[in-house]
Design an enzyme around this catalytic site. Structure first.
Site, PDB file in Angstrom:
ATOM      1  N   ASP A  65       0.857  -1.190   0.000  1.00  0.00           N
ATOM      2  CA  ASP A  65       0.000   0.000   0.000  1.00  0.00           C
ATOM      3  C   ASP A  65       0.894   1.242   0.000  1.00  0.00           C
ATOM      4  O   ASP A  65       1.897   1.295   0.717  1.00  0.00           O
ATOM      5  CB  ASP A  65      -0.899  -0.022   1.246  1.00  0.00           C
ATOM      6  CG  ASP A  65      -2.050   0.962   1.147  1.00  0.00           C
ATOM      7  OD1 ASP A  65      -3.207   0.520   1.139  1.00  0.00           O
ATOM      8  OD2 ASP A  65      -1.795   2.187   1.065  1.00  0.00           O
ATOM      9  N   ASN A 116     -13.065  -3.435   2.307  1.00  0.00           N
ATOM     10  CA  ASN A 116     -14.136  -2.443   2.360  1.00  0.00           C
ATOM     11  C   ASN A 116     -14.991  -2.489   1.097  1.00  0.00           C
ATOM     12  O   ASN A 116     -14.454  -2.556  -0.011  1.00  0.00           O
ATOM     13  CB  ASN A 116     -13.544  -1.039   2.504  1.00  0.00           C
ATOM     14  CG  ASN A 116     -12.699  -0.900   3.772  1.00  0.00           C
ATOM     15  OD1 ASN A 116     -13.047  -1.461   4.806  1.00  0.00           O
ATOM     16  ND2 ASN A 116     -11.603  -0.166   3.686  1.00  0.00           N
ATOM     17  N   GLN A 174     -14.646   2.242   1.413  1.00  0.00           N
ATOM     18  CA  GLN A 174     -13.948   1.937   0.156  1.00  0.00           C
ATOM     19  C   GLN A 174     -13.631   3.238  -0.576  1.00  0.00           C
ATOM     20  O   GLN A 174     -14.513   4.091  -0.741  1.00  0.00           O
ATOM     21  CB  GLN A 174     -14.812   1.024  -0.742  1.00  0.00           C
ATOM     22  CG  GLN A 174     -14.069   0.554  -1.986  1.00  0.00           C
ATOM     23  CD  GLN A 174     -14.851  -0.464  -2.823  1.00  0.00           C
ATOM     24  OE1 GLN A 174     -16.037  -0.701  -2.587  1.00  0.00           O
ATOM     25  NE2 GLN A 174     -14.189  -1.048  -3.797  1.00  0.00           N
ATOM     26  N   HIS A 231     -10.162  -5.154  -3.468  1.00  0.00           N
ATOM     27  CA  HIS A 231      -8.838  -5.423  -2.890  1.00  0.00           C
ATOM     28  C   HIS A 231      -8.995  -5.868  -1.449  1.00  0.00           C
ATOM     29  O   HIS A 231      -9.918  -5.475  -0.750  1.00  0.00           O
ATOM     30  CB  HIS A 231      -7.922  -4.199  -2.970  1.00  0.00           C
ATOM     31  CG  HIS A 231      -8.526  -2.944  -2.420  1.00  0.00           C
ATOM     32  ND1 HIS A 231      -9.450  -2.201  -3.118  1.00  0.00           N
ATOM     33  CD2 HIS A 231      -8.359  -2.324  -1.241  1.00  0.00           C
ATOM     34  CE1 HIS A 231      -9.818  -1.171  -2.399  1.00  0.00           C
ATOM     35  NE2 HIS A 231      -9.186  -1.221  -1.248  1.00  0.00           N
ATOM     36  N   HIS A 259      -6.968  -5.929   2.103  1.00  0.00           N
ATOM     37  CA  HIS A 259      -5.836  -5.385   2.863  1.00  0.00           C
ATOM     38  C   HIS A 259      -5.259  -6.491   3.753  1.00  0.00           C
ATOM     39  O   HIS A 259      -6.019  -7.195   4.435  1.00  0.00           O
ATOM     40  CB  HIS A 259      -6.291  -4.265   3.795  1.00  0.00           C
ATOM     41  CG  HIS A 259      -6.824  -3.047   3.115  1.00  0.00           C
ATOM     42  ND1 HIS A 259      -6.053  -1.930   2.894  1.00  0.00           N
ATOM     43  CD2 HIS A 259      -8.055  -2.751   2.628  1.00  0.00           C
ATOM     44  CE1 HIS A 259      -6.786  -0.996   2.301  1.00  0.00           C
ATOM     45  NE2 HIS A 259      -8.015  -1.466   2.128  1.00  0.00           N
TER      46      HIS A 259
HETATM   47  P1  5GP Z   1      -9.863   1.285   0.517  1.00  0.00           P
HETATM   48  O1  5GP Z   1     -10.094   2.481   1.393  1.00  0.00           O
HETATM   49  O2  5GP Z   1     -10.528   1.450  -0.843  1.00  0.00           O
HETATM   50  O3  5GP Z   1     -10.208  -0.006   1.180  1.00  0.00           O
HETATM   51  O4  5GP Z   1      -8.298   1.206   0.319  1.00  0.00           O
HETATM   52  C1  5GP Z   1      -7.614   1.831  -0.722  1.00  0.00           C
HETATM   53  C2  5GP Z   1      -6.138   1.694  -0.382  1.00  0.00           C
HETATM   54  O5  5GP Z   1      -5.400   1.863  -1.564  1.00  0.00           O
HETATM   55  C3  5GP Z   1      -5.637   2.732   0.614  1.00  0.00           C
HETATM   56  O6  5GP Z   1      -5.041   2.076   1.714  1.00  0.00           O
HETATM   57  C4  5GP Z   1      -4.622   3.541  -0.195  1.00  0.00           C
HETATM   58  O7  5GP Z   1      -3.522   3.945   0.574  1.00  0.00           O
HETATM   59  C5  5GP Z   1      -4.237   2.585  -1.288  1.00  0.00           C
HETATM   60  N1  5GP Z   1      -3.850   3.203  -2.542  1.00  0.00           N
HETATM   61  C6  5GP Z   1      -4.497   4.213  -3.190  1.00  0.00           C
HETATM   62  N2  5GP Z   1      -3.870   4.508  -4.346  1.00  0.00           N
HETATM   63  C7  5GP Z   1      -2.811   3.659  -4.434  1.00  0.00           C
HETATM   64  C8  5GP Z   1      -1.772   3.480  -5.416  1.00  0.00           C
HETATM   65  O8  5GP Z   1      -1.698   4.168  -6.431  1.00  0.00           O
HETATM   66  N3  5GP Z   1      -0.864   2.504  -5.180  1.00  0.00           N
HETATM   67  C9  5GP Z   1      -0.912   1.715  -4.050  1.00  0.00           C
HETATM   68  N4  5GP Z   1       0.038   0.781  -3.918  1.00  0.00           N
HETATM   69  N5  5GP Z   1      -1.862   1.873  -3.102  1.00  0.00           N
HETATM   70  C10 5GP Z   1      -2.798   2.820  -3.291  1.00  0.00           C
END
Ligand code: 5GP
Ligand code: ZN
Length: 133
Positions: A30, A86, A93, A99, A101
């Site tokens: 991440d 999420n 999300q 995805h 985590h």
């Molecule tokens: P969500 O909130 O949708 O469950 O998690 C999205 C996750 O993606 C966040 O933890 C954020 O830091 C990560 N993220 C967002 N953009 C990028 C990216 O361009 N590259 C990587 N490796 N992680 C990302």
């Protein structure tokens, strides 16, 4: 999915420091990690979230999560691991490509993943059981 950042990362179109790859998934770190080693399991094909993920892919994602968690224990010597996923904005999300985590936890890492415990009445619990059962 033309403008999906995770499609591009998962398909290898954006270099992302892969830590594990299978035919159908890529695992990357991440970019804004909760802790040291916070990883994301991304299907190479686009699915918005858990609702539209095929069940074989869901099973595969959890197998990979197990593998990563075991590896984090071994190599990062973390004290615990959270698996988090999420679905939809209301649930946190922010990237709308499924995805998982995998978050290594360390005693006193200062992170908090939790909720305020509710206090439902037994009638409320009965109603919900009725709806979900
Ligand atoms: P969500 O909130 O949708 O469950 O998690 C999205 C996750 O993606 C966040 O933890 C954020 O830091 C990560 N993220 C967002 N953009 C990028 C990216 O361009 N590259 C990587 N490796 N992680 C990302
Ligand atoms: Zn996508």
């Amino acid at each position: 999915m033309e403008n999906c950042i995770f499609c591009k990362i998962a398909k290898g179109e954006i270099p992302s420091g892969t830590i594990e790859e299978t035919n159908q998934f890529r695992v990357v770190l991440d970019v804004s990690p909760a802790t040291r080693g916070h990883a994301l399991i991304l299907p190479k094909a686009h699915y918005t979230n858990l609702y539209d993920l095929p069940e074989e892919m869901a099973a595969e994602a959890m197998k990979l999560a197990q593998k990563m968690a075991q590896r984090m224990k071994e190599r990062l010597h973390c004290d615990g691991v959270n698996i988090l996923q999420n679905n939809e904005e209301a649930a946190g999300q922010t990237v709308f490509h499924f995805h998982l985590h995998v978050i290594p936890r360390y005693r006193e890492d200062g992170q908090k993943i939790g909720w305020k415990p509710g206090e439902p009445t037994s009638q409320e619990l009965d109603e919900i059981r009725e709806l979900l059962g």
